[in-house]
Write a protein that holds these residues in place. Sequence first.
Motif, short mmCIF file in Angstrom:
data_model
loop_
_atom_site.label_atom_id
_atom_site.label_comp_id
_atom_site.label_asym_id
_atom_site.label_seq_id
_atom_site.Cartn_x
_atom_site.Cartn_y
_atom_site.Cartn_z
N GLY A 185 -0.11 -49.14 17.95
CA GLY A 185 -0.09 -50.23 16.69
C GLY A 185 -0.51 -50.08 15.95
O GLY A 185 -0.95 -49.18 15.31
N GLY A 186 -0.88 -50.87 14.11
CA GLY A 186 -1.20 -50.70 13.36
C GLY A 186 -0.51 -51.56 12.06
O GLY A 186 0.82 -52.08 12.33
N LEU A 187 -1.07 -50.70 11.23
CA LEU A 187 -0.43 -51.52 9.70
C LEU A 187 0.74 -50.80 8.75
O LEU A 187 0.26 -50.07 9.00
N VAL A 188 1.49 -51.82 8.96
CA VAL A 188 2.78 -51.45 7.66
C VAL A 188 3.12 -51.82 6.73
O VAL A 188 3.60 -53.13 6.97
N GLN A 189 3.71 -51.33 5.62
CA GLN A 189 4.38 -52.04 4.74
C GLN A 189 5.93 -52.78 5.78
O GLN A 189 6.97 -52.16 5.64
N ALA A 190 6.29 -53.32 4.26
CA ALA A 190 7.81 -54.22 4.99
C ALA A 190 8.94 -53.21 4.65
O ALA A 190 8.59 -52.33 3.65
N GLY A 191 9.70 -53.05 5.42
CA GLY A 191 10.33 -52.01 5.63
C GLY A 191 10.36 -50.11 6.00
O GLY A 191 11.40 -49.31 6.35
N GLY A 192 9.08 -50.43 6.65
CA GLY A 192 8.71 -49.41 7.18
C GLY A 192 8.92 -49.06 8.44
O GLY A 192 9.44 -50.62 8.85
N TRP A 236 1.51 -55.98 33.20
CA TRP A 236 1.70 -56.62 31.93
C TRP A 236 0.29 -55.26 31.23
O TRP A 236 -0.59 -55.33 32.25
N GLY A 237 0.55 -54.88 30.06
CA GLY A 237 -0.13 -54.01 29.69
C GLY A 237 -1.22 -55.31 28.28
O GLY A 237 -0.80 -56.40 28.52
N GLN A 238 -2.60 -54.56 28.01
CA GLN A 238 -3.02 -55.54 27.15
C GLN A 238 -2.47 -55.65 25.74
O GLN A 238 -3.09 -56.61 25.61
N GLY A 239 -1.62 -55.00 25.82
CA GLY A 239 -1.43 -55.42 24.44
C GLY A 239 -1.65 -54.08 22.98
O GLY A 239 -2.95 -53.87 23.36
N THR A 240 -0.61 -54.66 22.21
CA THR A 240 -1.34 -53.61 20.35
C THR A 240 -1.15 -54.22 19.33
O THR A 240 -0.07 -54.80 19.44
N GLN A 241 -1.22 -54.20 18.57
CA GLN A 241 -1.19 -55.15 16.92
C GLN A 241 -0.48 -54.69 16.29
O GLN A 241 -0.83 -53.45 16.22
N VAL A 242 0.65 -55.03 16.16
CA VAL A 242 1.55 -54.54 14.12
C VAL A 242 1.69 -54.80 13.56
O VAL A 242 1.31 -57.19 13.83
N THR A 243 1.20 -54.79 12.91
CA THR A 243 1.10 -56.33 11.90
C THR A 243 1.51 -55.54 9.91
O THR A 243 1.80 -54.23 9.98
N VAL A 244 2.62 -56.00 9.96
CA VAL A 244 3.61 -55.60 8.74
C VAL A 244 3.13 -56.66 7.42
O VAL A 244 3.28 -58.18 7.45
N SER A 245 3.36 -56.02 6.43
CA SER A 245 3.12 -56.65 5.28
C SER A 245 3.89 -57.06 4.75
O SER A 245 4.76 -55.83 4.28
N SER A 246 3.80 -57.80 3.91
CA SER A 246 4.82 -57.80 2.65
C SER A 246 4.63 -57.31 1.30
O SER A 246 3.71 -57.05 1.01
#
Length: 122
Positions: A9-16, A112-122
Amino acid sequence: QVQLVESGGGLVQAGGSLKLSCAASGRTLNVYAMAWFRQAPGKEREFVSSISGSGTITYYADSVKGRFTISRGNAKNTVYLQMNSLKPEDTAVYYCAADLDLMRIRTTPRYWGQGTQVTVSS
């Protein structure tokens, strides 16, 4: 017992793109269906995609069809979620899940796993 650990998981821009991984350990994993779910802030957890133990049958939620691809590693103990053309509405915590039943896993998976954050910025 099956243990699931997500990563990628992580931070990515829209379209990425991002690729999530889920490493499974425990019982004979090639008989377990695997799935990805996600939960956005203030929303219920929702089904994203699932794959059979053999890796030959896959399902996708309509919201990700054509953009996300689920797959299993050769040893069948790892499942991936390749996410392309990401949108801000894909922002969520993504969870890996496992179950013996390919249909049941889409609603009430056993593990279930513990989860991973995905953040998509506009």
